[in-house]
Design a protein around this motif. Structure first.
Motif, PDB file in Angstrom:
ATOM      1  N   GLU A 111      40.878  39.762  24.400  1.00  0.00           N
ATOM      2  CA  GLU A 111      41.051  37.865  25.097  1.00  0.00           C
ATOM      3  C   GLU A 111      40.858  37.795  26.388  1.00  0.00           C
ATOM      4  OE1 GLU A 111      39.953  35.767  23.694  1.00  0.00           O
ATOM      5  OE2 GLU A 111      41.012  34.122  25.346  1.00  0.00           O
ATOM      6  N   LEU A 112      41.945  38.790  26.342  1.00  0.00           N
ATOM      7  CA  LEU A 112      41.914  38.650  28.068  1.00  0.00           C
ATOM      8  C   LEU A 112      40.554  39.319  29.197  1.00  0.00           C
ATOM      9  CD1 LEU A 112      44.667  38.730  30.880  1.00  0.00           C
ATOM     10  CD2 LEU A 112      44.993  41.641  29.978  1.00  0.00           C
ATOM     11  N   GLU A 113      39.788  39.596  28.926  1.00  0.00           N
ATOM     12  CA  GLU A 113      38.511  40.118  29.133  1.00  0.00           C
ATOM     13  C   GLU A 113      37.645  38.770  28.836  1.00  0.00           C
ATOM     14  OE1 GLU A 113      36.475  43.962  28.665  1.00  0.00           O
ATOM     15  OE2 GLU A 113      34.031  42.999  29.518  1.00  0.00           O
ATOM     16  N   THR A 114      37.640  37.524  28.500  1.00  0.00           N
ATOM     17  CA  THR A 114      37.410  36.775  27.519  1.00  0.00           C
ATOM     18  C   THR A 114      37.577  35.748  28.735  1.00  0.00           C
ATOM     19  OG1 THR A 114      36.856  37.372  25.619  1.00  0.00           O
ATOM     20  CG2 THR A 114      36.091  35.655  26.255  1.00  0.00           C
ATOM     21  N   GLN A 115      38.691  35.991  29.046  1.00  0.00           N
ATOM     22  CA  GLN A 115      39.073  34.588  29.900  1.00  0.00           C
ATOM     23  C   GLN A 115      39.135  35.681  31.792  1.00  0.00           C
ATOM     24  OE1 GLN A 115      43.130  34.292  29.810  1.00  0.00           O
ATOM     25  NE2 GLN A 115      42.925  33.796  27.803  1.00  0.00           N
ATOM     26  N   GLY A 116      38.191  36.497  31.455  1.00  0.00           N
ATOM     27  CA  GLY A 116      37.875  36.663  32.990  1.00  0.00           C
ATOM     28  C   GLY A 116      38.112  37.220  33.956  1.00  0.00           C
ATOM     29  N   VAL A 117      39.656  38.112  32.950  1.00  0.00           N
ATOM     30  CA  VAL A 117      41.127  38.642  34.053  1.00  0.00           C
ATOM     31  C   VAL A 117      40.763  39.874  34.642  1.00  0.00           C
ATOM     32  CG1 VAL A 117      43.162  39.261  34.289  1.00  0.00           C
ATOM     33  CG2 VAL A 117      42.741  36.879  32.987  1.00  0.00           C
ATOM     34  N   GLY A 118      39.266  40.430  33.191  1.00  0.00           N
ATOM     35  CA  GLY A 118      38.492  42.328  34.294  1.00  0.00           C
ATOM     36  C   GLY A 118      38.155  43.235  33.323  1.00  0.00           C
ATOM     37  N   LYS A 119      37.355  43.387  33.420  1.00  0.00           N
ATOM     38  CA  LYS A 119      36.428  44.464  32.641  1.00  0.00           C
ATOM     39  C   LYS A 119      36.680  45.113  32.259  1.00  0.00           C
ATOM     40  CE  LYS A 119      31.951  43.916  31.716  1.00  0.00           C
ATOM     41  NZ  LYS A 119      31.807  43.776  30.119  1.00  0.00           N
ATOM     42  N   ILE A 120      37.851  44.575  31.389  1.00  0.00           N
ATOM     43  CA  ILE A 120      38.857  45.497  30.359  1.00  0.00           C
ATOM     44  C   ILE A 120      37.771  46.571  28.999  1.00  0.00           C
ATOM     45  CG2 ILE A 120      40.713  45.481  28.842  1.00  0.00           C
ATOM     46  CD1 ILE A 120      41.179  42.468  30.270  1.00  0.00           C
ATOM     47  N   SER A 121      36.934  46.284  28.898  1.00  0.00           N
ATOM     48  CA  SER A 121      36.196  47.172  27.777  1.00  0.00           C
ATOM     49  C   SER A 121      35.548  48.309  28.611  1.00  0.00           C
ATOM     50  CB  SER A 121      34.715  46.672  27.445  1.00  0.00           C
ATOM     51  OG  SER A 121      34.297  45.734  28.358  1.00  0.00           O
ATOM     52  N   ARG A 122      35.415  48.610  29.770  1.00  0.00           N
ATOM     53  CA  ARG A 122      35.170  50.099  30.975  1.00  0.00           C
ATOM     54  C   ARG A 122      36.291  50.234  31.085  1.00  0.00           C
ATOM     55  NH1 ARG A 122      29.989  51.141  30.646  1.00  0.00           N
ATOM     56  NH2 ARG A 122      29.949  51.977  33.234  1.00  0.00           N
ATOM     57  N   LEU A 123      36.953  49.964  30.850  1.00  0.00           N
ATOM     58  CA  LEU A 123      38.927  50.617  31.623  1.00  0.00           C
ATOM     59  C   LEU A 123      38.409  52.140  30.298  1.00  0.00           C
ATOM     60  CD1 LEU A 123      42.405  48.062  31.947  1.00  0.00           C
ATOM     61  CD2 LEU A 123      40.125  48.720  33.600  1.00  0.00           C
ATOM     62  N   PRO A 124      39.750  53.124  31.026  1.00  0.00           N
ATOM     63  CA  PRO A 124      39.635  54.003  30.515  1.00  0.00           C
ATOM     64  C   PRO A 124      41.115  53.918  29.060  1.00  0.00           C
ATOM     65  CG  PRO A 124      40.249  55.275  32.746  1.00  0.00           C
ATOM     66  CD  PRO A 124      39.579  53.229  32.422  1.00  0.00           C
ATOM     67  N   ILE A 125      41.050  54.352  28.113  1.00  0.00           N
ATOM     68  CA  ILE A 125      41.993  54.136  27.020  1.00  0.00           C
ATOM     69  C   ILE A 125      42.743  54.209  26.997  1.00  0.00           C
ATOM     70  CG2 ILE A 125      41.946  54.157  24.454  1.00  0.00           C
ATOM     71  CD1 ILE A 125      39.490  53.407  24.637  1.00  0.00           C
ATOM     72  N   SER A 126      43.258  54.911  28.653  1.00  0.00           N
ATOM     73  CA  SER A 126      44.919  55.475  27.990  1.00  0.00           C
ATOM     74  C   SER A 126      44.983  54.219  29.304  1.00  0.00           C
ATOM     75  CB  SER A 126      45.197  56.498  29.041  1.00  0.00           C
ATOM     76  OG  SER A 126      44.132  56.580  30.266  1.00  0.00           O
ATOM     77  N   ILE A 127      44.423  53.754  30.045  1.00  0.00           N
ATOM     78  CA  ILE A 127      44.746  52.204  30.611  1.00  0.00           C
ATOM     79  C   ILE A 127      44.620  51.476  29.868  1.00  0.00           C
ATOM     80  CG2 ILE A 127      44.029  51.359  32.984  1.00  0.00           C
ATOM     81  CD1 ILE A 127      44.349  53.620  34.015  1.00  0.00           C
ATOM     82  N   ARG A 128      43.831  51.478  28.535  1.00  0.00           N
ATOM     83  CA  ARG A 128      44.234  50.099  28.503  1.00  0.00           C
ATOM     84  C   ARG A 128      45.659  50.475  27.627  1.00  0.00           C
ATOM     85  NH1 ARG A 128      38.262  49.562  25.131  1.00  0.00           N
ATOM     86  NH2 ARG A 128      37.216  50.934  26.628  1.00  0.00           N
ATOM     87  N   ILE A 129      46.034  51.049  27.429  1.00  0.00           N
ATOM     88  CA  ILE A 129      47.275  50.986  26.402  1.00  0.00           C
ATOM     89  C   ILE A 129      48.575  50.894  27.415  1.00  0.00           C
ATOM     90  CG2 ILE A 129      48.960  52.294  25.270  1.00  0.00           C
ATOM     91  CD1 ILE A 129      46.267  53.338  24.130  1.00  0.00           C
ATOM     92  N   VAL A 130      48.316  50.619  28.160  1.00  0.00           N
ATOM     93  CA  VAL A 130      49.246  50.433  29.254  1.00  0.00           C
ATOM     94  C   VAL A 130      49.242  48.913  29.499  1.00  0.00           C
ATOM     95  CG1 VAL A 130      50.080  51.124  32.076  1.00  0.00           C
ATOM     96  CG2 VAL A 130      49.442  53.182  30.499  1.00  0.00           C
ATOM     97  N   LEU A 131      47.955  49.087  29.952  1.00  0.00           N
ATOM     98  CA  LEU A 131      47.855  47.318  29.962  1.00  0.00           C
ATOM     99  C   LEU A 131      47.974  46.621  28.675  1.00  0.00           C
ATOM    100  CD1 LEU A 131      46.572  44.932  31.950  1.00  0.00           C
ATOM    101  CD2 LEU A 131      44.491  45.628  30.777  1.00  0.00           C
ATOM    102  N   GLU A 132      48.156  47.242  27.834  1.00  0.00           N
ATOM    103  CA  GLU A 132      48.597  46.020  26.469  1.00  0.00           C
ATOM    104  C   GLU A 132      50.045  46.042  26.965  1.00  0.00           C
ATOM    105  OE1 GLU A 132      50.316  45.367  22.905  1.00  0.00           O
ATOM    106  OE2 GLU A 132      50.511  46.702  24.285  1.00  0.00           O
ATOM    107  N   SER A 133      51.329  47.584  27.128  1.00  0.00           N
ATOM    108  CA  SER A 133      52.765  46.932  27.265  1.00  0.00           C
ATOM    109  C   SER A 133      52.332  45.686  28.872  1.00  0.00           C
ATOM    110  CB  SER A 133      52.784  48.299  27.743  1.00  0.00           C
ATOM    111  OG  SER A 133      54.075  48.117  28.262  1.00  0.00           O
ATOM    112  N   VAL A 134      52.125  45.642  29.570  1.00  0.00           N
ATOM    113  CA  VAL A 134      52.355  45.486  30.363  1.00  0.00           C
ATOM    114  C   VAL A 134      51.898  43.398  30.397  1.00  0.00           C
ATOM    115  CG1 VAL A 134      51.558  44.408  33.056  1.00  0.00           C
ATOM    116  CG2 VAL A 134      52.105  46.940  32.461  1.00  0.00           C
ATOM    117  N   LEU A 135      51.181  43.570  29.591  1.00  0.00           N
ATOM    118  CA  LEU A 135      50.618  41.921  29.097  1.00  0.00           C
ATOM    119  C   LEU A 135      51.709  41.443  28.509  1.00  0.00           C
ATOM    120  CD1 LEU A 135      48.713  39.625  28.883  1.00  0.00           C
ATOM    121  CD2 LEU A 135      47.562  41.604  27.016  1.00  0.00           C
ATOM    122  N   ARG A 136      51.926  41.866  26.997  1.00  0.00           N
ATOM    123  CA  ARG A 136      53.518  41.993  26.155  1.00  0.00           C
ATOM    124  C   ARG A 136      54.225  41.866  26.500  1.00  0.00           C
ATOM    125  NH1 ARG A 136      55.239  45.886  23.940  1.00  0.00           N
ATOM    126  NH2 ARG A 136      53.276  47.255  23.815  1.00  0.00           N
TER     127      ARG A 136
END
Ligand code: SF4
Length: 958
Positions: free
Chosen positions: A26-51
């Motif tokens: 959903e964050l990607e849909t909002q145009g905040v970043g090309k999240i689906s191309r990020l390494p998985i480990s970065i996405r997990i950290v991003l989830e924590s930052v977002l939450r």
């Protein structure tokens, strides 16, 4: 529930449960970043930052910066990472529990409810680092070693036992259960966690990935299960424990594409040693490493965990494997509930992070390739884990190293008979007080940290004449194997290599082969599950017959607790200056880590440990030369003993069931009678015992009140030390031996403790009275205020009111001077060069600085974590402008310093002024920059440190 980016969505958590999650798609849909191309480990950290984004500790800007992570040019920004839980081991965990206990005492003094002090995220402490191999090679070894462990660590264990009953979110795994990272993998890790919270006025369950930090560098082992986490120092762990973010710089991510399959005869240990060598050469220090591709998918979780474990050896922050079906299978196979497994899989599917990524799907900063089919059997050593040697080359490499000059990394044995052997008669004689040093675990160690003052218990004497050694006659020389240890969670968590060791032992015993009595053999698994499957398969009895009896469930040889060798062996090593060898399935091998007298240490798989124990030497090619002779005098080769992949698989299937994990990880607190025998106080408040020299209430909350003072200029300060470049945390707070003449040594003597009972600074970390005296007491530290000296000395110049000192100062220990200044309320500063606080993170480097009365450290540059630790302890870090330091300013320590510009208002990075008043009356003003780097750090500093900040918040809420 924070939902600043409106990403909270529903998902099916399995088993009829409905859950919510902070959706990265959903964050990607909002145009905040090309999240689906990020390494998985970065996405997990991003989830924590977002939450956790609430605008202050974690800001919207932090989410956007990380969501726009640029693989080729990551932003030079710190990421506030709020982790889901914390793991601790006993050595580094004790001071953290001491701080919690001190916070409770402070609340009580203020008339509040001490129970408001609880870790805000779950904390698990596994007692694993203390057991030592005093006894081996007998059925009694486990019991006797456990008895010795309890004798040595009674005071610390009593305290931990109090903590166990006092805190709800703190779980303690008592001694004799397992090793922290293996217990984490097999039991503690959940893969995904959940919390109840309000969503749209309804009580709902919010799911989030399992993430953690641990006070041990090999915490990264859990990366093999798709959990992001790594090792940190005590203060970062304390911050995490209290719900504060752990900060780290936006990393580069190295993608390692794995293809192919491991060949028959190649183990996971061979693979991790290959990867360690490969990634060391690629300089991945400080980076994330992510493994992916079909080769990664083919590896079972225990193999992935072995690779994750050795991240510190290849230098990466993490060595991560994304979550896939194998990860779910592992959770299921280790007895986690169906509900847990379903939530784990469904969560990662909902986040579009399920399945091993294929080539081209993710953008990495650096792309590397490894064909698993190219990995060869090998060992690593003799001094560094990255120095891999193909198995056939070991003999030749060792012989050439023997003769190479010391300056080229060899042993300098040019003109000696390398083949000479010396007879030793190993009869029953008691060991000298030869405990291996109490090492400071979980941190990078160097030789200087090794302990020379040894704890006193003498196994033979204390345990009623029990004999710690094997007897017989032996001949030893250069290259003789004197320690063979199946050790370390790196490998003991991996059933394939443990069963392979057992199968190899079986074939050797069936051929009537034996291990020489000079070899100290040991088996120390990281959980009781290993014993269960080795017993069920009947393989333990074969290991026993070769001397690999169970010695304990703990780190043992991996952390250097290999215990003494027979005194006659130690004497022969000494008399003939032998370069003897150890073979072990551990992860580090620098000189004197494994044993003070063993110079060559080779890391290898458990089956190879057994093979080299049988061979009794390392100077051979085991692929061509015989291991030894069988009962008929026939030569036996490694190929005769090596188990096939099929044999290993068959053994695995017959032995591993989820029920075993459930049974052995149930109610373990009551399964250890020795633990239950330890008397301990109960209640919410710890009854500090003035007689204890291991546990003492630290004065961080002395005179604590709810009032937060205004930040003031620092006026009339004296220098406690002026240092050059690269002062390490070990210089600031040594971990090893306590010198009898040092302030800490004198203090212990004044308490009636003999030098041989000093133990190490590392083991006394629960006692601020020892640790403060040890601060800046490293025998190698050079204070430029006292030119030409080494060790913790300074000059004391008296009160700073009135004119600057006219004398040349009195030379004394840094501790004594600090106490004299404290008596006169004189603030203190430290001046230093570049990279101040470099080396591994150590909480006492910042805590001790504060307790000496240091208000500011002014350096040319800081090591990242130590800088934040100083702020966390309420000490101000300030940075000189480029090209300026204590020497360029001609400081000799007799000056009086003031720091102005603080009292107006401060903001991260603010320019302030260092005013210097010299002895001759001259005055200088030097611009310096505040190294408080984030808004939350201003709060920490204003409150006098992170502990005080959190305590006031909790009291205000109560
Ligand atoms: S066994 Fe070794 S790697 Fe594992 S926790 Fe203990 S010291 Fe660390």
């Amino acid at each position: 529930m924070n939902d600043e980016f409106k990403t909270l969505q529903k998902f099916d958590a399995g088993n009829g449960r409905e859950g919510f999650f902070h959706s990265l798609p959903e964050l990607e849909t909002q145009g905040v970043g090309k999240i689906s191309r990020l390494p998985i480990s970065i996405r997990i950290v991003l989830e924590s930052v977002l939450r956790n984004c609430e605008g202050k500790k974690v800001r919207g800007k932090d989410v956007e910066t990380l969501a726009r992570w640029d693989a080729k040019k990551p932003a030079n920004e710190e990421i506030p990472f709020v982790v889901a839980r914390i793991v601790l081991q006993d050595f580094t965990g004790v001071p953290l529990v001491v701080d919690l206990a001190a916070m409770r005492s402070a609340v009580k003094r203020l008339g509040g409810d001490p129970k408001i002090i609880e870790p805000l995220v779950p904390v698990d402490l596994v007692v694993d680092h203390s057991v030592q191999v005093d006894f081996f090679g007998s059925a009694q070894a486990l019991r006797l070693n456990l008895e010795m462990e309890f004798k040595r660590n009674r005071e610390r264990y009593q305290f931990l036992k109090w903590g166990q009953q006092a805190f709800k979110t703190f779980q303690l795994i008592p001694p004799g259960i397992g090793i922290v990272h293996q217990v984490n993998l097999e039991y503690l890790a959940k893969g995904v966690l959940s919390q109840k919270s309000e969503v749209g006025g309804q009580r709902s369950e919010i799911f989030y990935p399992d993430t953690l930090v641990g006070t041990d560098s090999h915490t990264t082992m859990i990366n093999g299960l798709g959990v992001v986490g790594w090792g940190v120092g005590g203060i970062e762990a304390e911050a995490g424990m209290l719900g504060q973010p752990v900060y780290f710089l936006t990393p580069e991510v190295v993608g390692v594409h794995l293809s192919g399959r491991l060949k028959e005869g190649v183990t996971a240990t061979d693979l991790v040693l290959h990867i360690t060598q490969m990634l060391r050469a690629q300089k991945v220090v400080g980076k994330f490493v992510e493994f992916y591709g079909e080769g990664a998918a083919s590896l079972p979780v225990p193999d992935r965990a072995t690779i994750g474990n050795m991240s510190p050896e290849y230098g990466a922050t993490i060595g991560y494997f994304p979550v896939d079906q194998e990860s779910v299978n592992y959770l299921r196979a280790t007895g986690r509930s169906d509900e847990q497994c379903a939530a784990f899989e469904n969560y990662f599917r909902a986040q579009k992070m399920f399945g091993m990524p294929r080539k081209g799907e993710i953008d990495y900063s650096i792309d590397l390739e490894l064909d698993l089919g190219h990995v060869q059997p090998g060992v690593a050593g003799p001094k560094r884990p990255q120095d891999r040697i193909n198995l056939p080359d070991l003999g030749q490499t060792f012989r050439s190293l023997l003769q190479k000059p010391v300056t080229d990394g060899g042993y300098g044995k040019e003109n000696v008979d390398l083949a000479a052997k010396h007879l030793v008669q190993l009869n029953g004689s008691a060991p000298q007080n030869g405990d291996m040093p109490g090492i400071d675990p979980g941190e990078e160690l160097n030789k200087a940290e090794m302990v020379t003052n040894r704890p006193t218990p003498d196994p033979a004497k204390d345990l009623k004449g029990a004999d710690p050694f094997r007897h017989g006659e032996s001949k030893i020389g250069h290259g003789s194997v004197l320690i063979a240890a199946i050790t370390s969670c790196t490998n003991t968590s991996n059933p394939s290599v443990m069963l392979a060791a057992g199968l190899l032992a079986k074939k050797a015993v069936e051929r009537g082969m034996r291990v020489d009595p000079a070899v100290k053999t040991s088996l120390a698994p990281g959980s009781r599950v290993v014993s269960d499957y080795l017993t069920k398969t009947g393989l333990q009895s074969y290991l026993d017959q070769l001397g690999f009896n169970l010695v304990g469930y703990g780190c043992t040889t991996c952390i250097g607790n290999s215990g003494p060798l027979h005194p006659k062996i130690e004497k022969a090593i000494h008399d003939y200056d032998l370069v003897a060898a150890s073979v072990l399935s551990g992860n580090r091998n620098f000189e004197a880590r494994i044993h003070q007298n063993i110079k060559a240490n080779f890391l290898m798989s458990p089956p190879l440990v057994v093979a080299f124990a049988l061979a009794g030497r390392v100077d051979l090619d085991l692929t061509k030369e015989p291991i030894g002779k069988d009962k008929d005098g026939e030569e036996t080769f490694l190929r005769d003993l090596w188990p096939s992949l099929k044999e290993v698989r068959d053994a695995m299937q017959s032995a591993l069931t989820p029920e075993v994990f459930r049974r052995l990880y149930r109610d373990f607190a009551n399964q250890n009678p020795k633990w239950n025998e330890i008397p301990s106080s109960t209640g919410d408040i710890y009854q500090w015992d003035e007689k204890s020299d291991y546990i003492h209430e630290p004065p961080f909350f002395k005179d604590f009140s709810m009032e937060v003072g205004k930040i003031q200029n620092i006026v009339g300060a004296r220098a406690l030390g002026i240092f050059g470049d690269s002062v390490t945390t070990d210089h600031i707070s040594p971990a090893g031996a306590i010198k009898a003449s040092s302030p800490a040594g004198q203090y212990l003597i004044s308490r009636g403790i003999k030098p041989e009972d000093f133990n190490s600074y590392g083991s006394r970390r629960g006692n601020d009275l020892v640790m403060t005296r040890g601060t800046f007491a490293n025998v190698r530290i050079k204070n430029l205020m006292v030119p030409g000296t080494e060790g913790g000395v300074t000059k004391y110049y008296g009160p700073s009111t009135g004119p600057a000192a006219s004398t040349s100062g009195d030379q004394m220990s840094i501790y004594d001077a600090a106490m004299k200044y404290q008596k006169d309320n004189v603030p203190l500063v430290i001046l230093a060069g570049h990279e101040y606080g470099t080396g591994s993170s150590r909480d006492w480097a910042a805590k001790g600085t504060r307790l000496l009365g240091v208000k500011a450290v002014i350096a040319a540059s800081f090591e990242r974590i130590h800088r934040s630790n100083l702020v966390g302890m309420g000490v101000l870090p300030l940075q000189f402008s480029e090209g300026t330091n204590g020497q360029t300013l001609n400081l000799d320590g007799s000056e009086i310093f003031s720091i102005t510009g603080l009292s107006d208002s401060i903001e991260p990075g603010k320019a302030v002024t260092l005013e210097i008043r010299r002895r001759n009356g001259e005055r200088d003003s030097v611009p310096v920059r505040l190294r408080i780097d984030t808004p939350i750090e201003i709060d920490y500093y204003r409150h006098g440190g992170i502990l005080q900040f959190v305590l006031r918040q909790l009291l205000a809420k109560a």
